[in-house]
Design a protein around this motif. Structure first.
Motif, mmCIF file in Angstrom:
data_model
loop_
_atom_site.group_PDB
_atom_site.id
_atom_site.type_symbol
_atom_site.label_atom_id
_atom_site.label_comp_id
_atom_site.label_asym_id
_atom_site.label_seq_id
_atom_site.Cartn_x
_atom_site.Cartn_y
_atom_site.Cartn_z
ATOM 1 N N ALA A 69 -4.516 -8.487 -9.226
ATOM 2 C CA ALA A 69 -3.700 -7.808 -8.208
ATOM 3 C C ALA A 69 -4.529 -7.003 -7.213
ATOM 4 C CB ALA A 69 -2.679 -6.891 -8.882
ATOM 5 N N SER A 70 -5.852 -7.010 -7.351
ATOM 6 C CA SER A 70 -6.752 -6.326 -6.403
ATOM 7 C C SER A 70 -6.399 -4.850 -6.236
ATOM 8 C CB SER A 70 -6.728 -7.012 -5.024
ATOM 9 O OG SER A 70 -7.109 -8.357 -5.133
ATOM 10 N N PHE A 71 -6.112 -4.167 -7.351
ATOM 11 C CA PHE A 71 -5.752 -2.757 -7.271
ATOM 12 C C PHE A 71 -6.963 -1.915 -6.873
ATOM 13 C CE2 PHE A 71 -5.416 1.544 -8.781
ATOM 14 C CZ PHE A 71 -4.152 1.907 -8.348
ATOM 15 N N ALA A 72 -6.727 -0.937 -6.000
ATOM 16 C CA ALA A 72 -7.782 -0.002 -5.593
ATOM 17 C C ALA A 72 -7.135 1.279 -5.085
ATOM 18 C CB ALA A 72 -8.667 -0.607 -4.507
ATOM 19 N N CYS A 73 -7.857 2.372 -5.236
ATOM 20 C CA CYS A 73 -7.409 3.636 -4.666
ATOM 21 C C CYS A 73 -8.615 4.351 -4.076
ATOM 22 C CB CYS A 73 -6.748 4.526 -5.706
ATOM 23 S SG CYS A 73 -6.309 6.164 -5.058
ATOM 24 N N THR A 74 -8.510 4.724 -2.822
ATOM 25 C CA THR A 74 -9.547 5.516 -2.158
ATOM 26 C C THR A 74 -9.027 6.928 -1.976
ATOM 27 O OG1 THR A 74 -10.360 3.571 -0.972
ATOM 28 C CG2 THR A 74 -11.006 5.722 -0.119
ATOM 29 N N ALA A 96 0.844 -1.196 0.000
ATOM 30 C CA ALA A 96 0.000 0.000 0.000
ATOM 31 C C ALA A 96 0.876 1.241 0.000
ATOM 32 C CB ALA A 96 -0.935 0.022 1.207
ATOM 33 N N THR A 97 0.372 2.295 -0.630
ATOM 34 C CA THR A 97 1.016 3.603 -0.582
ATOM 35 C C THR A 97 0.031 4.585 0.024
ATOM 36 O OG1 THR A 97 2.352 3.151 -2.554
ATOM 37 C CG2 THR A 97 2.079 5.465 -1.913
ATOM 38 N N PHE A 98 0.479 5.326 1.034
ATOM 39 C CA PHE A 98 -0.339 6.353 1.670
ATOM 40 C C PHE A 98 0.244 7.698 1.262
ATOM 41 C CE2 PHE A 98 -0.200 2.560 4.318
ATOM 42 C CZ PHE A 98 -1.549 2.275 4.480
ATOM 43 N N LEU A 99 -0.483 8.421 0.422
ATOM 44 C CA LEU A 99 0.006 9.677 -0.138
ATOM 45 C C LEU A 99 -0.857 10.826 0.362
ATOM 46 C CD1 LEU A 99 1.996 11.006 -2.189
ATOM 47 C CD2 LEU A 99 0.230 10.645 -3.935
ATOM 48 N N GLU A 112 -1.724 -5.985 -4.741
ATOM 49 C CA GLU A 112 -0.809 -7.071 -4.412
ATOM 50 C C GLU A 112 0.590 -6.819 -4.976
ATOM 51 O OE1 GLU A 112 -1.488 -9.480 -2.430
ATOM 52 O OE2 GLU A 112 -3.610 -9.007 -2.194
ATOM 53 N N ARG A 113 0.728 -5.755 -5.793
ATOM 54 C CA ARG A 113 2.006 -5.492 -6.455
ATOM 55 C C ARG A 113 2.467 -4.060 -6.204
ATOM 56 N NH1 ARG A 113 1.770 -7.764 -12.557
ATOM 57 N NH2 ARG A 113 3.473 -6.224 -12.632
ATOM 58 N N ARG A 114 3.668 -3.916 -5.698
ATOM 59 C CA ARG A 114 4.235 -2.604 -5.447
ATOM 60 C C ARG A 114 4.362 -1.786 -6.731
ATOM 61 N NH1 ARG A 114 5.023 2.039 -4.486
ATOM 62 N NH2 ARG A 114 7.057 2.925 -4.095
ATOM 63 N N ASP A 115 4.677 -2.456 -7.854
ATOM 64 C CA ASP A 115 4.888 -1.709 -9.093
ATOM 65 C C ASP A 115 3.605 -1.051 -9.592
ATOM 66 O OD1 ASP A 115 3.810 -4.217 -9.681
ATOM 67 O OD2 ASP A 115 4.892 -4.423 -11.578
#
Length: 319
Positions: A58-63, A20-23, A110-113
């Motif tokens: 990869a279950s990508f999501a952004c909130t 996860a990235t918290f920006l 699931e993927r940092r990239d």
């Protein structure tokens, strides 16, 4: 007979992933900043689709969360009833600090990239309309443990209780319908001091056993309460209110940095604020959460994640 238009929430209940990235960003005072931000938020799904298509497993999501300072300008809509800046909570020994932040992007997959690529494309679009306040990269640690060695998130709601705990309804607040309050805090741990405690003392502080995650009995009213007990919030009628924690470890052994990024989603902001009061001020007052003797918050910011429907309507072509 009139019908209500369905409200599509953001993916605030997306599953916990490996990365996860918290920006956290602040909106600058450049003349076109608000317009650029509105356009970027309205097109957030397009950026997400462009990245997610590269690996559909990869279950990508952004909130996306919007802070109190810019809510009026960015949305041009009534603000959610409880939305306000994060209030500093000062106890006798520890303080929950309040820090800047107008926009939160909780990016996970699931993927940092994939997270990296989404953030890169997003910041390219936002340009000098924003300033980066904090960027933290989180990772899953073994069987969903924090760097203190305990399973994290055990008290999270499951199944139908998830939307009931984190999504505002029209009955709660028409301005916030389909949205969720978000509170973030970036904690760093004194890992050396923590490891100097016996497993029994660590368990007494957390309120659960370390190996098998079994809940310990609550302390009595006058005894020192564990973190688990202080982080449990009830209303005046004795009803317990849940929040959804998507906490993640972060750190760098080479820099001696070890931490937990707390992120809580809630239908009612007062629940998270009451939890922090109980931890930092103590119950009774002065008997703070002993976990704070080993974990220090560096940030504290509040946001509201509006519905996806509201986000899509932001780029209306107006100047």
């Amino acid at each position: 007979m009139s019908t209500r238009v369905p409200i599509e929430p953001q993916r605030v209940d997306a599953p916990l992933t490996q990365s996860a990235t918290f920006l956290v960003l602040s909106v600058t005072s450049t003349p076109s900043a608000i317009k650029i931000v509105r356009s970027a938020l309205a097109g957030i799904d397009d950026i997400a689709k462009n990245v997610a298509i590269r690996d559909l497993n990869a279950s990508f999501a952004c909130t996306v969360g919007i802070g109190s300072r810019v809510w009026d300008e960015v949305t041009r809509l009534p603000r959610p009833a409880e939305l306000h800046p994060f209030p500093e909570v000062k106890g006798k020994k520890h303080t929950a600090v309040s820090t800047p932040g107008d926009l939160l992007f909780h990016i996970r997959s699931e993927r940092r990239d994939l997270n990296f690529e989404f953030e890169r494309q997003l910041l390219d679009i936002l340009g000098d309309s924003v300033k980066v306040e904090d960027e933290t990269i989180g990772f899953r640690y073994f069987d969903i443990r924090d760097l203190l060695g305990f399973v994290d998130g055990t008290a999270n709601p499951v199944g139908p209780a998830v939307p009931a705990s984190i999504l505002c309804t029209r009955e709660d607040d028409s301005a916030g319908a389909g949205g969720s309050y978000i509170v973030i805090q970036k904690y760093v741990h004194d890992l050396k001091g923590w490891r100097g405690l016996s497993a029994e003392k660590q368990e007494a502080i957390i309120g659960r056993t370390k190996f098998d995650n079994i809940e310990l009995d609550d302390a009595s009213e006058k005894e020192q309460k564990a973190h688990k007990q202080l982080a449990t919030v009830e209303d005046a009628e004795g009803n317990e209110h849940d929040i959804l924690r998507d906490n993640m470890p972060f750190g760098s052994p080479g820099k001696g940095e070890f931490g937990t990024y707390f992120i809580g989603y809630s239908r009612r902001l007062w629940v998270v604020e009451k939890m922090l009061e109980r931890m930092f001020i103590g119950v009774p007052e002065g008997m703070h959460d002993r976990l704070l003797d080993y974990s220090t918050p560096l940030t504290g910011t509040t946001f509201f994640a509006p519905s996806a429907s509201l986000m899509a309507s932001l780029d209306d072509g107006d100047d």
